[in-house]
Design an enzyme around this catalytic site. Sequence first.
Site, mmCIF file in Angstrom:
data_model
loop_
_atom_site.group_PDB
_atom_site.id
_atom_site.type_symbol
_atom_site.label_atom_id
_atom_site.label_comp_id
_atom_site.label_asym_id
_atom_site.label_seq_id
_atom_site.Cartn_x
_atom_site.Cartn_y
_atom_site.Cartn_z
ATOM 1 C CG ASP A 26 -1.878 1.181 1.220
ATOM 2 O OD1 ASP A 26 -2.545 1.399 0.184
ATOM 3 O OD2 ASP A 26 -1.956 1.898 2.237
ATOM 4 C CD GLU A 28 -1.737 6.015 3.207
ATOM 5 O OE1 GLU A 28 -2.411 6.973 2.731
ATOM 6 O OE2 GLU A 28 -2.242 4.931 3.535
ATOM 7 C CD GLU A 71 -6.746 18.815 -0.023
ATOM 8 O OE1 GLU A 71 -6.543 19.118 -1.211
ATOM 9 O OE2 GLU A 71 -6.739 19.641 0.915
ATOM 10 C CG HIS A 169 -6.291 5.345 5.509
ATOM 11 N ND1 HIS A 169 -6.625 4.144 4.925
ATOM 12 C CD2 HIS A 169 -7.458 6.005 5.717
ATOM 13 C CE1 HIS A 169 -7.938 4.088 4.775
ATOM 14 N NE2 HIS A 169 -8.472 5.201 5.248
ATOM 15 C CG ASP A 174 -4.267 1.077 5.504
ATOM 16 O OD1 ASP A 174 -4.577 0.932 6.698
ATOM 17 O OD2 ASP A 174 -4.620 2.056 4.824
#
Length: 246
Positions: A26, A28, A71, A169, A174
Amino acid sequence: MGKQIMGMFNQGSAMPPADGLQYVFDTETTGLHPSQGHRVVEIGIVEILDLLPTGREYHQYFNPQRNMPKEAEDVHGLNDQFLRDKPLFGDCYEEILEFVGSHPLVAHNAKFDERFLNAELRRVGRGPLQNRIVDTFEIARKKFPAGTRVTLDALCKKFNVSLASRSLHGALIDSHLLAKVYLHLHGGLERKLDLGTTTTKVEVPQQHENTRPVRPSRVLGVPSACELEAHNSFIRGMKNAIWNKA
Protein backbone atom coordinates in the site's frame (compact mmCIF):
# COMPACT_ATOMS: atom_id res chain seq x y z
CA MET A 1 12.25 2.59 10.71
CA GLY A 2 12.60 1.79 7.02
CA LYS A 3 16.37 1.31 7.33
CA GLN A 4 15.97 -1.05 10.27
CA ILE A 5 13.53 -3.22 8.35
CA MET A 6 15.77 -3.03 5.33
CA GLY A 7 18.50 -4.65 7.41
CA MET A 8 16.14 -7.54 8.12
CA PHE A 9 15.51 -7.83 4.40
CA ASN A 10 19.21 -8.07 3.62
CA GLN A 11 19.64 -10.94 6.05
CA GLY A 12 16.89 -12.94 4.34
CA SER A 13 17.45 -11.88 0.73
CA ALA A 14 19.12 -15.19 -0.15
CA MET A 15 15.88 -17.06 0.46
CA PRO A 16 14.94 -18.60 -2.91
CA PRO A 17 11.60 -17.67 -4.47
CA ALA A 18 8.87 -20.25 -3.89
CA ASP A 19 5.49 -20.93 -5.41
CA GLY A 20 2.81 -18.93 -3.61
CA LEU A 21 5.11 -16.05 -2.69
CA GLN A 22 3.35 -12.66 -3.04
CA TYR A 23 3.77 -9.13 -1.71
CA VAL A 24 0.85 -7.16 -0.30
CA PHE A 25 1.53 -3.43 -0.50
CA ASP A 26 0.00 0.00 0.00
CA THR A 27 1.10 3.60 -0.53
CA GLU A 28 0.20 6.96 0.96
CA THR A 29 0.46 10.04 -1.23
CA THR A 30 0.11 13.83 -1.28
CA GLY A 31 -2.99 13.61 -3.47
CA LEU A 32 -4.95 11.60 -6.00
CA HIS A 33 -3.23 12.32 -9.33
CA PRO A 34 0.48 11.90 -10.09
CA SER A 35 -0.13 13.83 -13.32
CA GLN A 36 -0.77 16.87 -11.11
CA GLY A 37 2.58 16.52 -9.38
CA HIS A 38 1.42 14.48 -6.39
CA ARG A 39 3.99 12.14 -4.88
CA VAL A 40 4.33 8.96 -2.84
CA VAL A 41 5.16 9.68 0.81
CA GLU A 42 4.98 6.18 2.31
CA ILE A 43 5.11 2.56 1.19
CA GLY A 44 4.48 -0.60 3.19
CA ILE A 45 5.00 -4.14 1.88
CA VAL A 46 4.15 -7.44 3.59
CA GLU A 47 5.47 -10.73 2.27
CA ILE A 48 3.01 -13.64 2.21
CA LEU A 49 3.54 -17.29 1.33
CA ASP A 50 0.46 -19.35 0.48
CA LEU A 51 -1.61 -16.37 1.68
CA LEU A 52 0.00 -16.27 5.14
CA PRO A 53 2.48 -13.59 6.32
CA THR A 54 6.06 -14.78 6.58
CA GLY A 55 7.13 -12.01 8.98
CA ARG A 56 9.23 -10.18 6.35
CA GLU A 57 8.16 -6.64 5.49
CA TYR A 58 9.43 -3.38 4.07
CA HIS A 59 8.43 0.10 5.21
CA GLN A 60 9.67 3.57 4.32
CA TYR A 61 8.59 7.21 4.39
CA PHE A 62 9.68 9.63 1.64
CA ASN A 63 10.26 13.35 1.34
CA PRO A 64 7.87 14.35 -1.49
CA GLN A 65 9.72 17.60 -2.18
CA ARG A 66 6.44 19.49 -2.12
CA ASN A 67 3.91 20.70 0.43
CA MET A 68 1.40 18.31 1.92
CA PRO A 69 -2.22 19.37 1.21
CA LYS A 70 -4.44 19.43 4.30
CA GLU A 71 -6.98 17.00 2.84
CA ALA A 72 -4.23 14.42 2.33
CA GLU A 73 -2.75 15.01 5.78
CA ASP A 74 -6.20 14.43 7.28
CA VAL A 75 -6.19 10.94 5.76
CA HIS A 76 -2.77 9.67 6.85
CA GLY A 77 -1.50 12.25 9.35
CA LEU A 78 1.84 12.82 7.58
CA ASN A 79 2.90 16.47 7.49
CA ASP A 80 5.73 18.52 6.00
CA GLN A 81 7.70 18.68 9.23
CA PHE A 82 7.66 14.90 9.71
CA LEU A 83 8.65 14.16 6.10
CA ARG A 84 11.32 16.86 5.73
CA ASP A 85 14.26 14.65 6.79
CA LYS A 86 13.06 11.44 5.12
CA PRO A 87 14.89 10.01 2.08
CA LEU A 88 13.74 10.62 -1.48
CA PHE A 89 11.98 7.84 -3.37
CA GLY A 90 14.94 7.83 -5.76
CA ASP A 91 17.20 6.87 -2.85
CA CYS A 92 15.15 3.75 -2.04
CA TYR A 93 13.53 2.42 -5.21
CA GLU A 94 16.25 -0.20 -5.75
CA GLU A 95 15.57 -1.59 -2.26
CA ILE A 96 11.87 -1.85 -3.09
CA LEU A 97 12.40 -3.56 -6.43
CA GLU A 98 14.88 -5.99 -4.92
CA PHE A 99 12.54 -6.81 -2.05
CA VAL A 100 9.58 -7.79 -4.26
CA GLY A 101 11.60 -9.23 -7.14
CA SER A 102 9.41 -10.53 -9.95
CA HIS A 103 6.72 -11.93 -7.64
CA PRO A 104 3.04 -10.90 -7.87
CA LEU A 105 1.94 -7.77 -6.01
CA VAL A 106 -1.36 -7.46 -4.16
CA ALA A 107 -3.08 -4.13 -3.51
CA HIS A 108 -6.56 -2.74 -2.91
CA ASN A 109 -7.70 -0.49 -5.75
CA ALA A 110 -4.36 -1.44 -7.24
CA LYS A 111 -4.52 0.90 -10.23
CA PHE A 112 -4.09 3.87 -7.89
CA ASP A 113 -0.93 2.52 -6.26
CA GLU A 114 0.47 1.17 -9.52
CA ARG A 115 0.00 4.53 -11.23
CA PHE A 116 1.85 6.37 -8.47
CA LEU A 117 4.73 3.88 -8.29
CA ASN A 118 5.19 3.95 -12.05
CA ALA A 119 5.24 7.76 -11.95
CA GLU A 120 7.96 7.66 -9.27
CA LEU A 121 9.95 5.13 -11.29
CA ARG A 122 9.75 7.37 -14.37
CA ARG A 123 11.20 10.22 -12.31
CA VAL A 124 14.35 8.18 -11.70
CA GLY A 125 14.58 6.94 -15.28
CA ARG A 126 13.21 3.44 -14.71
CA GLY A 127 10.52 1.61 -16.64
CA PRO A 128 7.12 0.66 -15.15
CA LEU A 129 6.53 -2.30 -12.89
CA GLN A 130 6.53 -5.64 -14.69
CA ASN A 131 5.06 -7.65 -11.82
CA ARG A 132 1.63 -9.21 -12.10
CA ILE A 133 -0.68 -7.14 -9.89
CA VAL A 134 -3.66 -8.60 -8.05
CA ASP A 135 -6.44 -6.14 -7.19
CA THR A 136 -8.42 -7.21 -4.11
CA PHE A 137 -10.98 -4.49 -4.88
CA GLU A 138 -11.86 -6.27 -8.13
CA ILE A 139 -11.89 -9.67 -6.41
CA ALA A 140 -14.36 -8.38 -3.82
CA ARG A 141 -16.57 -6.76 -6.46
CA LYS A 142 -16.92 -10.11 -8.23
CA LYS A 143 -17.39 -12.06 -5.00
CA PHE A 144 -20.18 -9.98 -3.44
CA PRO A 145 -23.53 -8.74 -4.80
CA ALA A 146 -23.66 -5.44 -6.69
CA GLY A 147 -23.92 -2.49 -4.35
CA THR A 148 -21.91 -4.12 -1.55
CA ARG A 149 -19.30 -1.73 -0.14
CA VAL A 150 -15.87 -3.20 -0.79
CA THR A 151 -13.55 -0.56 0.64
CA LEU A 152 -10.75 -1.94 2.81
CA ASP A 153 -12.55 -0.76 5.96
CA ALA A 154 -15.83 -2.34 4.85
CA LEU A 155 -14.14 -5.66 4.08
CA CYS A 156 -12.34 -5.64 7.43
CA LYS A 157 -15.71 -5.25 9.17
CA LYS A 158 -17.28 -7.94 7.00
CA PHE A 159 -14.54 -10.43 7.85
CA ASN A 160 -14.22 -9.34 11.50
CA VAL A 161 -10.66 -8.07 10.96
CA SER A 162 -9.92 -5.71 13.84
CA LEU A 163 -9.24 -2.06 13.02
CA ALA A 164 -8.21 -1.28 16.59
CA SER A 165 -4.55 -0.78 15.64
CA ARG A 166 -5.37 1.95 13.14
CA SER A 167 -6.77 5.43 13.71
CA LEU A 168 -5.44 6.96 10.48
CA HIS A 169 -4.44 5.30 7.22
CA GLY A 170 -0.86 4.04 7.13
CA ALA A 171 0.83 2.07 4.36
CA LEU A 172 2.28 -0.70 6.51
CA ILE A 173 -0.76 -0.99 8.80
CA ASP A 174 -3.09 -1.15 5.81
CA SER A 175 -0.88 -3.76 4.13
CA HIS A 176 -1.21 -6.00 7.18
CA LEU A 177 -4.98 -5.48 7.21
CA LEU A 178 -5.18 -6.22 3.50
CA ALA A 179 -3.17 -9.42 3.92
CA LYS A 180 -5.83 -10.67 6.34
CA VAL A 181 -8.65 -9.60 4.01
CA TYR A 182 -6.91 -11.28 1.07
CA LEU A 183 -6.81 -14.55 3.01
CA HIS A 184 -10.54 -14.27 3.77
CA LEU A 185 -11.32 -13.55 0.13
CA HIS A 186 -9.78 -16.94 -0.61
CA GLY A 187 -11.80 -18.78 2.01
CA GLY A 188 -9.87 -18.02 5.19
CA LEU A 189 -7.78 -20.54 7.09
CA GLU A 190 -10.24 -23.30 6.12
CA ARG A 191 -8.77 -23.32 2.60
CA LYS A 192 -5.65 -24.91 4.07
CA LEU A 193 -7.61 -28.09 4.72
CA ASP A 194 -6.95 -30.30 1.73
CA LEU A 195 -9.98 -32.53 2.03
CA GLY A 196 -9.32 -34.10 -1.33
CA THR A 197 -6.15 -35.80 -0.11
CA THR A 198 -7.09 -36.38 3.51
CA THR A 199 -7.66 -40.00 4.46
CA THR A 200 -9.52 -41.07 7.56
CA LYS A 201 -7.66 -43.61 9.62
CA VAL A 202 -9.95 -46.22 11.08
CA GLU A 203 -8.58 -47.82 14.21
CA VAL A 204 -9.09 -51.59 14.11
CA PRO A 205 -9.04 -53.26 17.54
CA GLN A 206 -6.00 -55.45 17.90
CA GLN A 207 -6.86 -59.11 17.91
CA HIS A 208 -5.16 -60.91 20.77
CA GLU A 209 -4.45 -64.64 20.73
CA ASN A 210 -7.08 -66.59 22.67
CA THR A 211 -5.25 -68.33 25.52
CA ARG A 212 -8.32 -69.71 27.27
CA PRO A 213 -8.52 -73.54 27.41
CA VAL A 214 -10.72 -75.07 24.75
CA ARG A 215 -13.41 -77.25 26.24
CA PRO A 216 -14.63 -80.27 24.23
CA SER A 217 -18.20 -80.08 22.97
CA ARG A 218 -20.74 -81.95 25.00
CA VAL A 219 -22.22 -85.04 23.36
CA LEU A 220 -25.89 -85.59 24.28
CA GLY A 221 -26.77 -89.26 24.67
CA VAL A 222 -30.12 -91.01 24.01
CA PRO A 223 -32.22 -91.38 27.29
CA SER A 224 -32.87 -94.90 28.53
CA ALA A 225 -36.37 -96.41 29.12
CA CYS A 226 -36.03 -95.88 32.87
CA GLU A 227 -35.09 -92.25 32.37
CA LEU A 228 -38.09 -91.70 30.09
CA GLU A 229 -40.49 -93.31 32.60
CA ALA A 230 -39.11 -91.18 35.44
CA HIS A 231 -39.56 -88.05 33.33
CA ASN A 232 -43.17 -88.96 32.45
CA SER A 233 -43.97 -89.69 36.08
CA PHE A 234 -42.60 -86.28 37.06
CA ILE A 235 -44.78 -84.59 34.45
CA ARG A 236 -47.94 -86.42 35.59
CA GLY A 237 -47.39 -85.17 39.13
CA MET A 238 -47.40 -81.51 38.05
CA LYS A 239 -50.66 -79.55 38.38
CA ASN A 240 -51.99 -77.89 35.20
CA ALA A 241 -48.81 -78.74 33.30
CA ILE A 242 -49.01 -77.69 29.68
CA TRP A 243 -47.57 -81.01 28.62
CA ASN A 244 -50.73 -82.82 30.06
CA LYS A 245 -52.96 -80.70 27.80
CA ALA A 246 -51.35 -81.84 24.60
